[in-house]
Structure formats: structure tokens, C-alpha cells
Design an enzyme around this catalytic site. Sequence first.
Site, PDB file in Angstrom:
ATOM      1  N   SER A 186       0.919  -1.199   0.004  1.00  0.00           N
ATOM      2  CA  SER A 186       0.113   0.191  -0.054  1.00  0.00           C
ATOM      3  C   SER A 186       0.996   1.347  -0.173  1.00  0.00           C
ATOM      4  O   SER A 186       0.451   2.223  -0.329  1.00  0.00           O
ATOM      5  CB  SER A 186      -0.825  -0.193   1.045  1.00  0.00           C
ATOM      6  OG  SER A 186      -0.305  -0.041   2.304  1.00  0.00           O
ATOM      7  N   HIS A 214      -5.281  -4.618  -0.283  1.00  0.00           N
ATOM      8  CA  HIS A 214      -5.312  -3.494  -1.340  1.00  0.00           C
ATOM      9  C   HIS A 214      -5.610  -3.986  -2.686  1.00  0.00           C
ATOM     10  O   HIS A 214      -5.702  -2.966  -3.862  1.00  0.00           O
ATOM     11  CB  HIS A 214      -4.100  -2.731  -1.037  1.00  0.00           C
ATOM     12  CG  HIS A 214      -4.077  -1.698   0.080  1.00  0.00           C
ATOM     13  ND1 HIS A 214      -4.634  -0.621   0.033  1.00  0.00           N
ATOM     14  CD2 HIS A 214      -3.680  -2.054   1.347  1.00  0.00           C
ATOM     15  CE1 HIS A 214      -4.594  -0.047   1.381  1.00  0.00           C
ATOM     16  NE2 HIS A 214      -3.874  -1.128   2.043  1.00  0.00           N
ATOM     17  N   LYS A 244     -12.189  -2.068   2.832  1.00  0.00           N
ATOM     18  CA  LYS A 244     -11.553  -1.051   1.945  1.00  0.00           C
ATOM     19  C   LYS A 244     -12.191  -1.043   0.705  1.00  0.00           C
ATOM     20  O   LYS A 244     -13.498  -0.233   0.661  1.00  0.00           O
ATOM     21  CB  LYS A 244     -10.076  -1.523   1.667  1.00  0.00           C
ATOM     22  CG  LYS A 244      -9.108  -1.236   2.943  1.00  0.00           C
ATOM     23  CD  LYS A 244      -7.771  -1.644   2.661  1.00  0.00           C
ATOM     24  CE  LYS A 244      -6.844  -1.169   4.111  1.00  0.00           C
ATOM     25  NZ  LYS A 244      -6.064  -2.178   4.705  1.00  0.00           N
TER      26      LYS A 244
HETATM   27  C1  LIG Z   1      -5.684  -2.593   6.064  1.00  0.00           C
HETATM   28  C2  LIG Z   1      -5.097  -3.973   6.003  1.00  0.00           C
HETATM   29  C3  LIG Z   1      -5.409  -5.070   6.911  1.00  0.00           C
HETATM   30  C4  LIG Z   1      -6.640  -4.789   8.030  1.00  0.00           C
HETATM   31  O1  LIG Z   1      -7.717  -4.556   7.524  1.00  0.00           O
HETATM   32  P1  LIG Z   1      -8.922  -4.234   8.339  1.00  0.00           P
HETATM   33  O2  LIG Z   1     -10.292  -4.822   7.657  1.00  0.00           O
HETATM   34  O3  LIG Z   1      -8.808  -2.686   8.172  1.00  0.00           O
HETATM   35  O4  LIG Z   1      -8.725  -4.410   9.661  1.00  0.00           O
HETATM   36  C5  LIG Z   1      -4.639  -6.130   6.648  1.00  0.00           C
HETATM   37  N1  LIG Z   1      -3.761  -6.480   5.841  1.00  0.00           N
HETATM   38  C6  LIG Z   1      -3.642  -5.097   4.917  1.00  0.00           C
HETATM   39  C7  LIG Z   1      -2.570  -5.483   4.033  1.00  0.00           C
HETATM   40  C8  LIG Z   1      -4.233  -4.161   5.130  1.00  0.00           C
HETATM   41  O5  LIG Z   1      -3.738  -3.008   4.205  1.00  0.00           O
END
Ligand SMILES: *Cc1c(COP(=O)(O)O)cnc(C)c1O
Length: 396
Positions: A186, A214, A244
Site C-alpha cells: 500500500s 489492497h 477497503k
Molecule cells: C488494512 C489492511 C489490513 C487490515 O484490514 P482491516 O479490515 O482494516 O482490519 C490487513 N492487511 C493489509 C495488507 C491491510 O492493508
Amino acid sequence: MTSRNLDQFLESNIANLKENGLYNEIDTVEGANGPEITIKGKTLINLSSNNYLGLATHAELKSVAKQAIESHGVGAGAVRTINGTLDLHIELEKRIAAFKGTEAAIAYQSGFNCNMAAISAVMDKNDAILSDSLNHASIIDGCRLSKAKIIRFEHSDMEDLRAKARDAVESGEYNKIMVITDGVFSMDGDIAKLPEIVEIAEDFDLITYVDDAHGSGVTGDGAGTVKHFGLQDKVDFQMGTLSKAIGVIGGYVAGKQSLIDWLKVRSRPFLFSTAVSPADAVASTKAIEMLMESTELNEKLWENGNYLKKGLKELGFDIGESETPITPCIIGDEKQAQTFSKRLYEEGVYAKAIVFPTVPRGTGRVRNMPTAAHTKEMLDRAIRIYEKIGKEMNLI
Ligand SMILES: *Cc1c(COP(=O)(O)O)cnc(C)c1O
């Protein structure tokens, strides 16, 4: 009286962070997290969310969520294994499996909690995990919780991965070995080299785990990075988030039936923490259905990402090597990156500065997350503001 020891700890550590400019003051968004947001009464073009497809505020999702509240209430009522497994959770899991092209799926309360749950349900102290050096914090914590030996390989360096996989196998010390990676990283927007990772995994019989937080909704026409490379049959854990691109809340693992069966009896956050609410479950299910029916939002996301990248690049900014809509604008100096972000804010753009230790020293940047919900007018306005401040700070 409460603990004086704790007071001392908090005071000295918070003061220390503040002195080093590392204390994060959190902004409150007044209202919804859309393509424009309001902070302290000021309207800003929002280039910082993970709401890639604009689904967090989508009318159809709000509508099904309201109906689910009417039919099922606001809470699941118990942990999944007692009687908190609602028909809505089962529908969500079926939909996730279809979306990811796997036999089955298990839903968790968040992506973070999913990584904590799934890794430690399968790996233990007699195992080893090969982990990309830029993997997300939740992967790192999940690996630590498992007590397996963590072997870091250089970011996306396939020679290093192969050498470390060979060493781990030849040592004879481990029962099982896993390779774990983000699907999309990300901070730079680069995509994991999954075809090579899968090849190495086949050579050494590694368990493969891809965290596509992502990538889902973004790569592979929306189905994610594993689909992007056509590797659905070769990756053991397709992990993702519903928070996301899907726009709601929750996490999941998609994989073979036996893996999901095991996770449902052995992963502790599934066993000991209540599931997402009915409204969350149906909104996620509906969002996935929409992504499976049409690539319209996905196409709009890429169109907007490419438009913003082109605009910033033409102005002379260094936008790195992103392969996804994530658009870093690399400034270099940490202080300058922070000043840049602050000036963007003053002029009407919300884009966060990301600096060491989140990214390597000297690669301080402002990261832009364009979404399908942005209009061309918003992106043009943002690009003009970038131009103004870039010139003002002698960066372009
Ligand atoms: C945002 C993210 C998470 C966590 O996801 P949430 O649903 O917000 O807890 C896990 N792994 C990666 C790579 C992320 O970018």
C-alpha cells in the site's frame, strides 16, 4: 488512586513522541468518508481513504443495510460457534468464495483480526514463515502470535525468497513452512510477484498466504491479485478485507473446504469474538454481488488513478513505480513531505504525508488514494493545487 507508574510511563513516552514529531493528532471527519470530506468545517478533496470504489456511501448498500436491521436487528447476539452464526453470515461466506473462485470462505470481524486468527490457527512453534519485509503490521502480529520462526525476505526479492526457502527446508528444523505476502503493497502500490512466489512454493512445498487487502476490488477486474495472475488453484489462503474497496467492515479467508473447516474450529477470534452485525454482513454481500455483476466501478477507479498519475507526472512530480491506482508523490525529505501535506490541506486537498519508519528514510511522500467516486473536476482541482504548492516549495 490509579497507578503512578503508569502515569510516568505515559507522560515520558508521549512527550518523547511529541519532541520527535511522531505524535499523530487524529483528524475527525464530520460526516461521511466520501470523495470530499469535511474537517473542522472545511471541505477537502479526499485522497486518503481506502474506499476505492466509493462503496462506503453507496445508496444500494445503505438500503440493504437498513432492511437487514429491520429483519435481523443491530447485533449478531453471540459468537459464531454458540448461536451468532446468522443466515446472513453464511450468505456472505458463500458469496466471498464465489468471488474468489474457491471452495469455501470464512468471515472475520476485520482484516487485522483475520490475520491474527488464520495464521496462528495453522502455524506453530515448530514451523517457519517466510515473510516479505514490507508486509502489513497485522501479518507481522499474526506471525508473532503463531510462535513460528519468522524469516524475513527482502521486499519482492525472489532470489532471496528462494534461498531462504531452501535454507529453511534443508535445515530440517521445521514441520511446515509458509510464505506470506501482501498482494498489493500500500505504500508504493506495487504488486507481489505471485507467479514466482507460487513457483518457489511448489518447488519447496510451502503453504501460500496472500493478504489482498489492497488488491480486492482493485486488481484482477476487482476479484484481486490472485485472480489477476490466474492462480486461484495455487494459493492456499486468499485473505482479504471487507473494509477497503468493499466499503464496509470485516475480513476473510477464502480457500479449500478443509482449510475453512479447520479455521472454523480453531481460529480464536472466530470462536471467542462476536461476528459483524447483520447490516455489515448484507452490505458486504451486496457489494461483492455488485463487483461480480459489473466492472464499471473498477474501471472508473483505474481511469481516475491513471488520470491523477498522468497529471502529477506531467507537472514533474516523482510518482514512483505504482502498478495500481495508489499514487505516491515522493518528496524525499521527511519535513518537506509533512509541510507539503499541510499546505495541500490548507488549499483544500486531504492527502497524508507518509514518512520514516513507515517508508525508508529519505523517501518521505504524500500518498494519494483516488477512488471511483471522484469526479474529473475534483481531480483537476487537486492537480492545480499540487501545481501551486509544488512551485511554491520549488519541488517542480
Ligand atoms: C488494512 C489492511 C489490513 C487490515 O484490514 P482491516 O479490515 O482494516 O482490519 C490487513 N492487511 C493489509 C495488507 C491491510 O492493508
